[in-house]
Design a protein around this motif. Structure first.
Motif, PDB file in Angstrom:
ATOM      1  N   LYS A 179       8.579   3.425  52.055  1.00  0.00           N
ATOM      2  CA  LYS A 179       9.169   4.073  52.871  1.00  0.00           C
ATOM      3  C   LYS A 179      10.731   4.648  52.607  1.00  0.00           C
ATOM      4  N   THR A 180      11.053   6.151  52.791  1.00  0.00           N
ATOM      5  CA  THR A 180      12.318   6.770  52.747  1.00  0.00           C
ATOM      6  C   THR A 180      12.878   7.584  53.581  1.00  0.00           C
ATOM      7  N   LYS A 181      14.489   7.568  53.398  1.00  0.00           N
ATOM      8  CA  LYS A 181      14.913   8.279  54.477  1.00  0.00           C
ATOM      9  C   LYS A 181      16.583   8.697  54.184  1.00  0.00           C
ATOM     10  N   ILE A 182      17.134   9.902  54.051  1.00  0.00           N
ATOM     11  CA  ILE A 182      18.289  10.654  54.065  1.00  0.00           C
ATOM     12  C   ILE A 182      18.583   9.809  54.879  1.00  0.00           C
ATOM     13  N   ILE A 183      20.331   8.888  54.792  1.00  0.00           N
ATOM     14  CA  ILE A 183      21.502   8.813  55.816  1.00  0.00           C
ATOM     15  C   ILE A 183      22.627   8.962  55.063  1.00  0.00           C
ATOM     16  N   GLU A 184      23.155   9.638  55.175  1.00  0.00           N
ATOM     17  CA  GLU A 184      24.512  10.099  54.528  1.00  0.00           C
ATOM     18  C   GLU A 184      25.945   9.579  54.837  1.00  0.00           C
ATOM     19  N   LYS A 185      25.688   8.311  55.807  1.00  0.00           N
ATOM     20  CA  LYS A 185      26.499   7.405  55.990  1.00  0.00           C
ATOM     21  C   LYS A 185      26.319   6.157  55.585  1.00  0.00           C
ATOM     22  N   LEU A 186      26.458   5.624  55.235  1.00  0.00           N
ATOM     23  CA  LEU A 186      25.346   4.352  54.713  1.00  0.00           C
ATOM     24  C   LEU A 186      26.812   2.832  55.404  1.00  0.00           C
ATOM     25  N   THR A 187      26.181   3.169  56.708  1.00  0.00           N
ATOM     26  CA  THR A 187      27.277   1.740  57.348  1.00  0.00           C
ATOM     27  C   THR A 187      26.238   0.989  57.689  1.00  0.00           C
ATOM     28  N   LYS A 188      26.854   0.225  57.502  1.00  0.00           N
ATOM     29  CA  LYS A 188      25.429  -1.626  58.827  1.00  0.00           C
ATOM     30  C   LYS A 188      24.590  -0.990  59.910  1.00  0.00           C
ATOM     31  N   ARG A 189      25.712  -0.305  60.858  1.00  0.00           N
ATOM     32  CA  ARG A 189      24.543   0.319  61.525  1.00  0.00           C
ATOM     33  C   ARG A 189      23.588   1.334  61.672  1.00  0.00           C
ATOM     34  N   ASN A 190      23.774   2.205  60.020  1.00  0.00           N
ATOM     35  CA  ASN A 190      22.457   2.934  60.283  1.00  0.00           C
ATOM     36  C   ASN A 190      21.234   2.664  59.247  1.00  0.00           C
ATOM     37  N   LEU A 191      22.364   2.438  58.213  1.00  0.00           N
ATOM     38  CA  LEU A 191      20.700   0.741  57.360  1.00  0.00           C
ATOM     39  C   LEU A 191      20.115  -0.635  58.585  1.00  0.00           C
ATOM     40  N   LEU A 192      20.148  -0.683  59.454  1.00  0.00           N
ATOM     41  CA  LEU A 192      20.385  -1.584  60.281  1.00  0.00           C
ATOM     42  C   LEU A 192      19.587  -1.197  60.539  1.00  0.00           C
TER      43      LEU A 192
END
Length: 312
Positions: A179-192
């Motif tokens: 599974k993939t996803k574009i995440i511009e800000k690789l913050t702890k919250r977004n990754l979690l």
């Protein structure tokens, strides 16, 4: 199924419609608007029905990737087959040359087919690898920042973390799906959030590298870390599977498309996900794709909702 078999078995509009109707409705035709089976055939239009309950006319392609198309279904089936059999993808220009359609038609069809490759949400389990990769132009040693007509604050021509390229996070279950996803800000919250949305914590273990933002993931799942400055693997502790997937995607884009835009990158990622997840499938992949495309409600709207979440 190869192109010769498709041309033999689905060479008319009637045969294609019959296959789609069997997949979507079985023996009983249902209205695509109100789900009523109180319908009648419109004899003057092939494959079209009228609902006595809501008084609307419909066909099997309503609410699918084929809706409102002017291209005959046999040509659609040929393009789908070419895309499915091209393991590193195929460009719209090549489809234009092979099938004699216009570039605009080929490009439109390819994008819709990629939308049809959206898979139903199933969570990863077991040994899971997680890593991020960066998609964008290659840095040129002999070019200065001024050559790119942008300010230094806007552009960082470097590889890896800290670049201004598009960051994509991927998760793969060993011997399973990706599974993939574009995440511009690789913050702890977004990754979690991505981890919780796509993986089960019970009976699972996560493999990552030493990126600090991954530390927060241990609040949800057990994690093992490989420090790349020291070693790339230690027994089962590695992220070689997801790194191999990144190599597969980038080589496919470079070989077939040369480059893709940020706006449409999610669609190309969907295609490479489909091909990776079906790498060991031995059955009729055309029929599997058609079933997937038909049984997801409103593919276009679904993708638009997904892409608006991805590109933030």
């Amino acid at each position: 199924m190869n192109l010769i078999e498709v041309n033999k078995n689905y060479n008319t509009q009637a045969k294609c419609l019959k296959l789609l109707e069997q997949m979507r409705w079985g023996k009983n035709v249902k209205c695509t608007f109100c789900d009523s089976n109180n319908v009648k055939t419109i004899k003057t239009e092939q494959g079209r029905y009228s609902c006595k309950n809501c008084n609307k006319s419909f066909s099997v392609i309503v609410g699918t990737i084929f809706e409102e198309t002017r291209m005959e279904l046999p040509k659609w089936f040929q393009i789908i087959t070419l895309m499915l059999n091209a393991k590193s993808s195929i460009s719209a220009k090549e489809i234009e040359r092979n099938l004699g359609v216009t570039y605009k038609t080929a490009y439109y069809a390819c994008m819709r087919i990629r939308i049809g490759m959206l898979m139903s949400e199933t969570k990863l389990n077991g040994i899971i690898e997680m890593d991020e990769s960066y998609f964008g132009g290659k840095a040129r040693k002999n070019h200065s920042i001024s050559d790119y007509n942008v300010s230094l604050a806007q552009t960082t021509l470097k590889r890896g973390r800290g670049t201004n390229k598009v960051s994509v996070v991927g998760m793969v279950q060993r011997q399973g799906n990706v599974k993939t996803k574009i995440i511009e800000k690789l913050t702890k919250r977004n990754l979690l959030y991505m981890l919780k949305s796509n993986a089960k914590s019970d009976n699972s273990i996560l493999m990552t590298d030493g990126f600090r933002s991954y530390n927060e993931l241990e609040t949800y799942i057990e994690r093992l870390v490989v420090i790349h400055s020291k070693q790339y693997s230690k027994g089962i502790v590695h992220i070689n599977t997801i790194e191999g997937f990144w190599s597969y995607v980038k080589n496919g884009i470079k070989g077939s498309f040369k480059a893709v835009s940020k706006k449409y990158l999610p669609l190309y990622l969907i295609e490479f996900e489909w091909k990776f997840n079906n790498r060991n499938f031995k059955g009729n992949e055309l029929e599997k794709f058609l079933k997937n495309a038909l049984f997801q409600e409103k593919e276009l709207e679904h993708w638009k909702a997904q892409s608006s979440q991805q590109i933030k």
